[in-house]
Scaffold this motif. Structure first.
Motif, PDB file in Angstrom:
ATOM      1  N   ASN A  57      -0.394  50.890  38.093  1.00 61.55           N
ATOM      2  CA  ASN A  57       0.340  49.685  38.848  1.00 61.55           C
ATOM      3  C   ASN A  57      -0.937  48.522  39.154  1.00 61.55           C
ATOM      4  O   ASN A  57      -0.736  47.865  39.799  1.00 61.55           O
ATOM      5  CB  ASN A  57       1.142  49.940  39.955  1.00 61.55           C
ATOM      6  N   GLU A  58      -1.987  48.660  38.106  1.00 61.78           N
ATOM      7  CA  GLU A  58      -2.813  47.727  38.161  1.00 61.78           C
ATOM      8  C   GLU A  58      -2.393  46.424  37.183  1.00 61.78           C
ATOM      9  O   GLU A  58      -1.569  46.319  36.507  1.00 61.78           O
ATOM     10  CB  GLU A  58      -4.204  48.115  37.420  1.00 61.78           C
ATOM     11  N   THR A  59      -3.092  45.205  37.541  1.00 64.52           N
ATOM     12  CA  THR A  59      -2.798  44.052  37.024  1.00 64.52           C
ATOM     13  C   THR A  59      -3.240  43.944  35.795  1.00 64.52           C
ATOM     14  O   THR A  59      -4.207  44.434  35.387  1.00 64.52           O
ATOM     15  CB  THR A  59      -3.294  42.628  37.803  1.00 64.52           C
ATOM     16  N   ILE A  60      -2.211  43.699  34.706  1.00 64.86           N
ATOM     17  CA  ILE A  60      -2.298  43.574  33.336  1.00 64.86           C
ATOM     18  C   ILE A  60      -1.969  42.078  32.671  1.00 64.86           C
ATOM     19  O   ILE A  60      -1.060  41.822  33.018  1.00 64.86           O
ATOM     20  CB  ILE A  60      -1.736  44.731  32.646  1.00 64.86           C
ATOM     21  N   VAL A  61      -3.129  41.562  32.054  1.00 68.11           N
ATOM     22  CA  VAL A  61      -2.826  40.219  31.604  1.00 68.11           C
ATOM     23  C   VAL A  61      -2.101  40.315  30.133  1.00 68.11           C
ATOM     24  O   VAL A  61      -2.580  41.105  29.565  1.00 68.11           O
ATOM     25  CB  VAL A  61      -4.389  39.523  31.389  1.00 68.11           C
ATOM     26  N   THR A  62      -1.202  39.599  30.048  1.00 68.90           N
ATOM     27  CA  THR A  62      -0.319  39.705  28.673  1.00 68.90           C
ATOM     28  C   THR A  62      -0.117  38.255  28.332  1.00 68.90           C
ATOM     29  O   THR A  62       0.110  38.143  27.139  1.00 68.90           O
ATOM     30  CB  THR A  62       1.063  39.872  28.905  1.00 68.90           C
ATOM     31  N   ASN A  63      -0.685  37.100  28.944  1.00 64.76           N
ATOM     32  CA  ASN A  63      -0.447  35.688  28.724  1.00 64.76           C
ATOM     33  C   ASN A  63      -1.700  35.076  27.833  1.00 64.76           C
ATOM     34  O   ASN A  63      -2.704  35.194  28.525  1.00 64.76           O
ATOM     35  CB  ASN A  63       0.146  34.857  29.692  1.00 64.76           C
TER      36      ASN A  63
END
Length: 473
Positions: free
Chosen positions: A402-408
């Motif tokens: 549940n770590e932050t993942i950048v998709t943008n």
């Protein structure tokens, strides 16, 4: 720049259905709705509490349009932060248009793409990264992309950026204070603590930037190119993976003359399979174009499946197969390569063992980006193993934790620029440059942090972002 008009749009997909939802938002939303709504209990909806639902009819000049449910959400406790009314009517396209046109005649304006979410952002209900996550959530078509969008919409990414920005802003204030007392040569900012903060910010930024490689493919699907000589079973494999007759299967070599693409979700991860034309020497102009496209698709793919017809293998043909493998490895050394021996149901166990041993590269250290598996696409033997192999190339550890993942892409670009400015500040500390020069780089880093969450923005940026939303959201 918040518009004062009350806007209206269809919030559910266009077309006929069981029900449709028409959304109003603005100061006059409840007033406009009350002009066309008659409650079955005779209630005045203008006097009703927020977050209540009422049964009644949409009526105008004695004409009844439909029996509906009307929901009231009073600002600021609504999605947009304004008064919001949602009318749930029957899903006839005629009824939808009649009610919308009626509301337009009563004073509402047609909403633009993304205008409801834009108002939510401008009214402080969402920051910009959360608003963008709304569009990603709507577009999500697998569990992984849905999970990432939900995490971002709940503010996971925003909170991480906000904490970094706040800590950097505190030190920036002390640096700016030093400029006011420059003649007295004093230091208000503890340089050791500041350096530790910069190291921590740099670590987090690099982690977020690195996550984009995973986040981007999860969001858009992982392209997998199925390549090999004609008639080795590429189309049969695609059909077996998708569990449907998607590609034409024929004993005639060169049947697939163009690329065929379809998607499959494996354990919540989207894969986009590309069945390419067979690679061989040919004088057929159309087939040659297909082969050229094959190499283009390999270039675009994240994973390459090299399919080999094991029933046609022999001691004499093995060297040629090894040459083909070497060509792909040399041209695309960073791409994961799965060597797939197909039609193994036609081999004896002894022959299969020989071919497997010969095509396994024992001269090189074992690497994670090259694997060999055996299947029978026609008999659907080994298909599950192939799916598991594909999953092994996707680093889902951050997703599981549940770590932050950048998709943008916009966020990725701003993070890269922020990292560059932070590294400039670190260099300035090491070099002992003056506070006024260091303050310039700190301000620029803060600017890029603010770009992500919308604390720094402009009309052009907002226009580009919300123009990609659907109308009604």
């Amino acid at each position: 720049m918040i518009a004062q008009d009350t806007i209206v749009a269809l919030a559910t997909p266009s077309g006929a259905g069981a029900i449709a939802v028409i959304r109003l938002s603005g100061k006059e939303a409840i007033t406009i709705a009350s002009q066309v709504f008659q409650s079955v209990s005779g209630k005045d909806i203008g006097k009703q509490k927020t977050h209540t639902i009422h049964l009644g009819h949409v009526v105008d000049n004695g004409k009844t349009y439909d029996q509906v449910l009307l929901s009231i959400f009073k600002g600021p406790n609504s999605y947009t932060g304004e008064n919001v009314v949602e009318i749930s009517c029957h899903g006839s396209t005629f009824i939808q248009q009649q009610i919308i046109q009626l509301l337009l005649r009563k004073g509402a304006k047609m909403a633009q793409a993304g205008e409801f979410t834009l108002r939510a952002f401008l009214n402080g209900k969402l920051d910009l990264s959360q608003a963008e996550a709304v569009a990603d959530l709507i577009a999500s078509d697998n569990e992984a992309s849905h999970q990432i969008a939900m995490q971002q919409m709940r503010g996971g990414f925003s909170n991480e950026i906000a904490k970094l920005r706040e800590e950097l802003l505190n030190f920036a204030s002390l640096i700016e204070l030093e400029l006011d007392f420059s003649e007295e040569d004093v230091e208000f900012a503890d340089r050791t603590a500041f350096y530790e903060l910069l190291n921590r910010i740099e670590f987090v930024l690099k982690r977020l930037i690195d996550s984009f490689a995973v986040g981007n493919v999860i969001k858009n699907g992982i392209p997998v190119a199925i390549v090999g000589e004609p008639n080795v079973g590429k189309s049969t494999l695609l059909n077996a993976l998708l569990n449907e007759e998607r590609a034409i299967v024929s004993d005639i070599a060169g049947t697939t003359r163009d690329t065929i693409e379809d998607e499959l979700v494996i354990n919540g991860i989207g894969f986009r399979f590309i069945d390419t034309a067979g690679i061989r020497e040919t004088k057929d102009v159309v087939e040659s174009i297909g082969i050229q496209k094959t190499f283009e698709k390999i270039e675009q793919a994240q994973v390459v499946l090299l399919l080999i017809d094991s029933s046609q293998l022999s001691v004499n043909s093995l060297p040629n197969v090894k040459v083909e493998i070497a060509k792909i490895r040399n041209k695309f050394p960073q791409k994961p390569l799965v060597i797939v021996l197909n039609k193994v149901d036609q081999l004896t166990p002894e022959a299969l063992a020989v071919f497997t041993d010969e095509l396994t590269d024992n001269s090189q250290p074992t690497t994670d980006n090259r694997k060999l598996i055996t299947i029978s696409a026609k008999q659907k033997i080994g298909i599950e193993e192939l799916k598991n192999t594909l999953l092994s190339f996707v680093n889902t550890g951050a997703l599981r934790n549940n770590e932050t993942i950048v998709t943008n892409t916009r966020h990725y670009d701003s993070l890269l620029k922020a990292l560059e400015e932070v590294q400039k500040v670190k260099w300035g500390l090491d070099a002992g440059i003056s506070s006024d020069l260091m303050a310039i780089d700190i301000r620029q880093a803060l600017f890029y942090f603010g770009e992500i969450t919308g604390e720094v923005t402009n009309d052009e940026l907002l226009g580009n972002i919300f123009a990609n939303f659907c109308i009604g959201k």
